[in-house]
Scaffold this motif. Structure first.
Motif, PDB file in Angstrom:
ATOM      1  N   UNK A  23      18.914  33.169  25.355  1.00  0.00           N
ATOM      2  CA  UNK A  23      17.822  34.128  25.294  1.00  0.00           C
ATOM      3  C   UNK A  23      16.494  33.439  25.036  1.00  0.00           C
ATOM      4  N   UNK A  24      16.510  32.324  24.313  1.00  0.00           N
ATOM      5  CA  UNK A  24      15.268  31.635  23.968  1.00  0.00           C
ATOM      6  C   UNK A  24      15.501  30.124  23.966  1.00  0.00           C
ATOM      7  N   UNK A  25      14.446  29.370  23.766  1.00  0.00           N
ATOM      8  CA  UNK A  25      14.453  27.924  23.982  1.00  0.00           C
ATOM      9  C   UNK A  25      15.373  27.135  23.067  1.00  0.00           C
ATOM     10  N   UNK A  26      15.693  27.626  21.872  1.00  0.00           N
ATOM     11  CA  UNK A  26      16.561  26.875  20.962  1.00  0.00           C
ATOM     12  C   UNK A  26      17.870  27.622  20.694  1.00  0.00           C
ATOM     13  N   UNK A  27      18.262  28.480  21.623  1.00  0.00           N
ATOM     14  CA  UNK A  27      19.512  29.226  21.534  1.00  0.00           C
ATOM     15  C   UNK A  27      20.675  28.330  21.971  1.00  0.00           C
ATOM     16  N   UNK A  28      21.883  28.699  21.579  1.00  0.00           N
ATOM     17  CA  UNK A  28      23.063  27.944  21.981  1.00  0.00           C
ATOM     18  C   UNK A  28      23.131  27.879  23.512  1.00  0.00           C
ATOM     19  N   UNK A  29      23.325  26.675  24.035  1.00  0.00           N
ATOM     20  CA  UNK A  29      23.411  26.475  25.473  1.00  0.00           C
ATOM     21  C   UNK A  29      22.096  26.108  26.132  1.00  0.00           C
ATOM     22  N   UNK A  68      24.070  22.852  20.987  1.00  0.00           N
ATOM     23  CA  UNK A  68      25.486  23.178  20.861  1.00  0.00           C
ATOM     24  C   UNK A  68      25.708  24.391  19.970  1.00  0.00           C
ATOM     25  N   UNK A  69      24.713  24.739  19.182  1.00  0.00           N
ATOM     26  CA  UNK A  69      24.696  25.945  18.351  1.00  0.00           C
ATOM     27  C   UNK A  69      23.235  26.365  18.250  1.00  0.00           C
ATOM     28  N   UNK A  70      22.999  27.571  17.787  1.00  0.00           N
ATOM     29  CA  UNK A  70      21.610  28.014  17.641  1.00  0.00           C
ATOM     30  C   UNK A  70      20.856  27.024  16.760  1.00  0.00           C
ATOM     31  N   UNK A  71      19.779  26.491  17.283  1.00  0.00           N
ATOM     32  CA  UNK A  71      18.860  25.592  16.603  1.00  0.00           C
ATOM     33  C   UNK A  71      19.370  24.159  16.423  1.00  0.00           C
ATOM     34  N   UNK A  72      20.647  23.865  16.651  1.00  0.00           N
ATOM     35  CA  UNK A  72      21.198  22.525  16.436  1.00  0.00           C
ATOM     36  C   UNK A  72      21.472  21.860  17.781  1.00  0.00           C
ATOM     37  N   UNK A  73      20.915  20.646  17.987  1.00  0.00           N
ATOM     38  CA  UNK A  73      21.100  19.978  19.267  1.00  0.00           C
ATOM     39  C   UNK A  73      21.663  18.573  19.113  1.00  0.00           C
ATOM     40  N   UNK A  74      22.335  18.129  20.185  1.00  0.00           N
ATOM     41  CA  UNK A  74      22.749  16.738  20.332  1.00  0.00           C
ATOM     42  C   UNK A  74      22.230  16.283  21.685  1.00  0.00           C
ATOM     43  N   UNK A  75      22.015  15.003  21.813  1.00  0.00           N
ATOM     44  CA  UNK A  75      21.508  14.521  23.082  1.00  0.00           C
ATOM     45  C   UNK A  75      21.457  13.014  23.129  1.00  0.00           C
ATOM     46  N   UNK A  76      20.640  12.542  24.022  1.00  0.00           N
ATOM     47  CA  UNK A  76      20.491  11.114  24.199  1.00  0.00           C
ATOM     48  C   UNK A  76      19.116  10.805  24.746  1.00  0.00           C
ATOM     49  N   UNK A 101      17.631  19.273  14.657  1.00  0.00           N
ATOM     50  CA  UNK A 101      17.552  20.694  14.358  1.00  0.00           C
ATOM     51  C   UNK A 101      16.154  21.190  14.717  1.00  0.00           C
ATOM     52  N   UNK A 102      16.095  22.291  15.469  1.00  0.00           N
ATOM     53  CA  UNK A 102      14.821  22.904  15.843  1.00  0.00           C
ATOM     54  C   UNK A 102      14.733  24.279  15.194  1.00  0.00           C
ATOM     55  N   UNK A 103      13.608  24.575  14.586  1.00  0.00           N
ATOM     56  CA  UNK A 103      13.399  25.862  13.928  1.00  0.00           C
ATOM     57  C   UNK A 103      12.859  26.861  14.944  1.00  0.00           C
ATOM     58  N   UNK A 104      13.207  28.124  14.758  1.00  0.00           N
ATOM     59  CA  UNK A 104      12.662  29.171  15.609  1.00  0.00           C
ATOM     60  C   UNK A 104      13.719  30.150  16.066  1.00  0.00           C
ATOM     61  N   UNK A 105      13.235  31.223  16.683  1.00  0.00           N
ATOM     62  CA  UNK A 105      14.107  32.241  17.250  1.00  0.00           C
ATOM     63  C   UNK A 105      13.423  32.805  18.490  1.00  0.00           C
ATOM     64  N   UNK A 106      13.931  33.927  19.000  1.00  0.00           N
ATOM     65  CA  UNK A 106      13.387  34.461  20.252  1.00  0.00           C
ATOM     66  C   UNK A 106      11.951  34.958  20.129  1.00  0.00           C
ATOM     67  N   UNK A 107      11.433  35.169  18.922  1.00  0.00           N
ATOM     68  CA  UNK A 107      10.055  35.622  18.733  1.00  0.00           C
ATOM     69  C   UNK A 107       9.090  34.485  18.402  1.00  0.00           C
ATOM     70  N   UNK A 108       9.585  33.261  18.329  1.00  0.00           N
ATOM     71  CA  UNK A 108       8.748  32.122  17.938  1.00  0.00           C
ATOM     72  C   UNK A 108       7.816  31.700  19.075  1.00  0.00           C
ATOM     73  N   UNK A 109       6.619  31.283  18.702  1.00  0.00           N
ATOM     74  CA  UNK A 109       5.655  30.770  19.685  1.00  0.00           C
ATOM     75  C   UNK A 109       5.617  29.252  19.685  1.00  0.00           C
ATOM     76  N   UNK A 142      12.686  11.248  13.378  1.00  0.00           N
ATOM     77  CA  UNK A 142      11.519  11.841  14.010  1.00  0.00           C
ATOM     78  C   UNK A 142      11.315  13.279  13.610  1.00  0.00           C
ATOM     79  N   UNK A 143      10.099  13.739  13.835  1.00  0.00           N
ATOM     80  CA  UNK A 143       9.742  15.144  13.623  1.00  0.00           C
ATOM     81  C   UNK A 143       8.666  15.494  14.627  1.00  0.00           C
TER      82      UNK A 143
END
Length: 191
Positions: A23-29, A68-76, A101-109, A142-143
């Motif tokens: 639904x939003x940029x930091x949602x699962x998937x 992989x979960x809401x707000x939690x990412x893995x990558x390379x 970890x990225x903060x936010x939800x579907x209403x975040x700018x 990093x941040x």
């Protein structure tokens, strides 16, 4: 009559896709695909070598992060650095995993985030008359913040602290160092 089961199967498949869609940029998937680049040219008496050559540095750091979960990412990520000053040339390539970890939800700018990772480095240094190779690791923290400018495109501002350890191949000598870096880049927001 045969049309009804096919119709219900189609409706079920479409509904299932919508139930699990991001639904939003930091949602699962969801996925962030980013690229940060920088170029530095230094000259004048302060930065020239003894032969009057200016120094230049080019860095490119693309990465892919999957939520992989809401707000939690893995990558390379991949990191490429090229430095040149007169006869001296250095090429560094790093590759490795990261989590964050990225903060936010579907209403975040905006989506603030922090990450940690490891890069395995290969280094080739050419001094003009002498060449050297090395390899090692870079542990980084990093941040940053991702600010969407369109629905699937954003800019990122980030800062990081790197702890590097490189071993020269010919002499088996280890060198360590720390880097603090800030950057700006572009992010593709796939959700």
């Amino acid at each position: 009559m045969k049309f009804k089961p096919l119709f219900f199967a189609f409706v079920f498949l479409v509904s299932t896709g919508n139930l699990f869609a991001q639904i939003y940029a930091v949602d699962k998937g969801a996925t962030f695909i980013s690229g940060v680049a920088s170029f530095t040219s230094q000259g004048g008496e302060l930065f020239e070598d003894y032969d009057g050559n200016n120094a230049s540095t080019f860095n490119l750091s693309p990465s892919v992060n999957f939520f992989v979960a809401k707000n939690f990412f893995i990558g390379g990520g991949l990191e490429f650095a090229h430095e040149k000053q007169g006869d001296y040339t250095s090429n560094n390539i790093g590759l490795g995993p990261q989590i964050g970890y990225a903060f936010g939800n579907e209403n975040s700018t905006a989506f603030p985030y922090f990450d940690v990772g490891l890069r395995y480095y290969g280094m080739n240094i050419d001094y003009g008359s002498d060449n050297s190779e090395g390899s090692g690791t870079d542990i980084f923290f990093g941040a940053g913040i991702v600010i969407p400018v369109k629905s699937h495109l954003g800019i990122t501002f980030e800062a990081g602290y790197h702890m590097m350890d490189i071993k020269e191949k010919e002499t088996d000598t280890s060198y360590s160092g720390n880097i603090f870096a800030i950057g700006i880049g572009i992010v593709g927001l796939l959700f």
